[in-house]
Design a protein around this motif. Structure first.
Motif, PDB file in Angstrom:
ATOM      1  N   SER A 112     -32.167  22.818 -82.749  1.00  0.00           N
ATOM      2  CA  SER A 112     -32.399  22.285 -84.090  1.00  0.00           C
ATOM      3  C   SER A 112     -31.158  21.528 -84.553  1.00  0.00           C
ATOM      4  O   SER A 112     -30.077  21.650 -83.965  1.00  0.00           O
TER       5      SER A 112
ATOM      6  N   ASN B 194     -48.961  19.382 -84.526  1.00  0.00           N
ATOM      7  CA  ASN B 194     -48.866  20.525 -85.436  1.00  0.00           C
ATOM      8  C   ASN B 194     -47.682  21.446 -85.161  1.00  0.00           C
ATOM      9  O   ASN B 194     -47.612  22.542 -85.713  1.00  0.00           O
ATOM     10  N   LEU B 195     -46.752  20.999 -84.335  1.00  0.00           N
ATOM     11  CA  LEU B 195     -45.550  21.791 -84.086  1.00  0.00           C
ATOM     12  C   LEU B 195     -44.746  21.974 -85.367  1.00  0.00           C
ATOM     13  O   LEU B 195     -44.691  21.066 -86.215  1.00  0.00           O
ATOM     14  N   GLU B 196     -44.107  23.145 -85.508  1.00  0.00           N
ATOM     15  CA  GLU B 196     -43.152  23.331 -86.596  1.00  0.00           C
ATOM     16  C   GLU B 196     -42.016  22.321 -86.433  1.00  0.00           C
ATOM     17  O   GLU B 196     -41.714  21.886 -85.321  1.00  0.00           O
ATOM     18  N   LYS B 197     -41.363  21.965 -87.562  1.00  0.00           N
ATOM     19  CA  LYS B 197     -40.365  20.899 -87.498  1.00  0.00           C
ATOM     20  C   LYS B 197     -39.257  21.192 -86.484  1.00  0.00           C
ATOM     21  O   LYS B 197     -38.854  20.309 -85.722  1.00  0.00           O
ATOM     22  N   ASP B 198     -38.747  22.434 -86.456  1.00  0.00           N
ATOM     23  CA  ASP B 198     -37.675  22.757 -85.511  1.00  0.00           C
ATOM     24  C   ASP B 198     -38.152  22.594 -84.068  1.00  0.00           C
ATOM     25  O   ASP B 198     -37.407  22.100 -83.210  1.00  0.00           O
ATOM     26  N   ASP B 199     -39.397  23.002 -83.797  1.00  0.00           N
ATOM     27  CA  ASP B 199     -39.946  22.850 -82.447  1.00  0.00           C
ATOM     28  C   ASP B 199     -40.139  21.374 -82.114  1.00  0.00           C
ATOM     29  O   ASP B 199     -39.861  20.931 -80.992  1.00  0.00           O
ATOM     30  N   ARG B 200     -40.614  20.613 -83.093  1.00  0.00           N
ATOM     31  CA  ARG B 200     -40.810  19.175 -82.860  1.00  0.00           C
ATOM     32  C   ARG B 200     -39.476  18.486 -82.597  1.00  0.00           C
ATOM     33  O   ARG B 200     -39.354  17.658 -81.682  1.00  0.00           O
TER      34      ARG B 200
ATOM     35  N   ARG C 145     -43.450  29.055 -77.453  1.00  0.00           N
ATOM     36  CA  ARG C 145     -44.347  28.388 -78.399  1.00  0.00           C
ATOM     37  C   ARG C 145     -45.524  29.311 -78.724  1.00  0.00           C
ATOM     38  O   ARG C 145     -45.969  30.096 -77.876  1.00  0.00           O
ATOM     39  N   THR C 146     -46.036  29.184 -79.927  1.00  0.00           N
ATOM     40  CA  THR C 146     -47.274  29.854 -80.314  1.00  0.00           C
ATOM     41  C   THR C 146     -48.402  28.835 -80.239  1.00  0.00           C
ATOM     42  O   THR C 146     -48.330  27.772 -80.864  1.00  0.00           O
TER      43      THR C 146
ATOM     44  N   THR D 252     -48.659  33.676 -77.735  1.00  0.00           N
ATOM     45  CA  THR D 252     -47.275  33.222 -77.577  1.00  0.00           C
ATOM     46  C   THR D 252     -47.014  32.953 -76.107  1.00  0.00           C
ATOM     47  O   THR D 252     -47.361  33.763 -75.238  1.00  0.00           O
TER      48      THR D 252
END
Length: 247
Positions: free
Chosen positions: A33, A177-183, A206-207, A217
């Protein structure tokens, strides 16, 4: 008296300044991140980042891990910096149980065969990959902090297995639809690979949401490799080969 960890942090700061990157950009290019690097540098913790994180940070800063530890660089280690596979090759040298396990997983036949083709073509995705398309995906970093783009989904890839579908639209929806940190982590790895022409190895979690009520998960090992492919107009485009296996 400064500890070895203090010295490591000082060298990392110096390399970030030398690279011209911000701490946020360096962290993202290392597959983390945007707050990861600054948080670690300020932290009083005595724990170093993991071997994979350090290897990818070194790749993002265009140096070898030996330089981060203040060790002299040899012609061999310089080759890791200048060659397209230096971060993957460097990971193979790290004495770290988790990293060794990751490399062992990537030595499965399907991944090894794609790697062999990649090495023999110098990253050019052509007819020598014809029998391998099922085993890898092709991704591009998102524009303006948007989601990564998928332009090919392997029918036997981890994405197809985890999503229980071979529809490329479902893979793209998952990335959207990834969370921002994952994206940011995915885009950071893709950008590092394309900007530095080097491979990266990570083991994310990842979930995956399969429907409105079911999710799972997934822990996996991911190898990103730089590649080039010709589109319909015969124009060469730079892309990232995505190979992944369950961890």
């Amino acid at each position: 008296m400064p500890t070895e960890l203090d010295a490591l942090k000082m060298r990392v700061r110096a390399k970030v300044v030398q690279s011209g990157l911000s701490l946020a950009d360096a962290g993202i290019r290392a597959g983390k991140s945007k707050t990861w690097l600054s948080s670690w540098l300020r932290s009083s913790s005595t724990v170093e980042p993991g071997a994979v994180a350090l290897a990818n940070l070194a790749a993002a800063l265009n140096c070898g891990i030996a330089e981060l530890y203040g060790e002299p660089t040899s012609p061999t280690s310089t080759n890791y910096v200048s060659g397209p596979m230096q971060s993957v090759a460097r990971l193979m040298e790290i004495s770290n149980a988790q990293t060794r396990q990751a490399i062992q997983i990537l030595n499965r036949q399907s991944a090894s065969t794609v790697l062999d083709a990649w090495l023999s073509t110098n990253g050019q995705i052509d007819n020598r990959f014809d029998h391998l398309w099922d085993y890898f995906d092709i991704l591009e970093p998102g524009q303006d902090d948007g989601p990564p783009r998928v332009t090919h989904m392997g029918r036997s890839s981890l994405a197809a297995n985890a999503l229980e579908s071979t529809e490329i639209t479902k893979f793209q929806s998952f990335l959207n639809n990834l969370e921002k940190d994952d994206r940011d982590e995915v885009n950071g790895s893709l950008s590092t690979v394309l900007n530095g022409s080097r491979g990266t190895v990570t083991n994310p979690r990842r979930t995956v949401h399969l429907d409105g009520t079911t999710s799972k998960t997934v822990d996996f090992v991911r190898l990103h490799l730089p590649g080039t492919i010709r589109d319909g107009s015969s124009t060469e485009k730079r892309v990232v080969i995505n190979i992944a296996h369950y961890f």
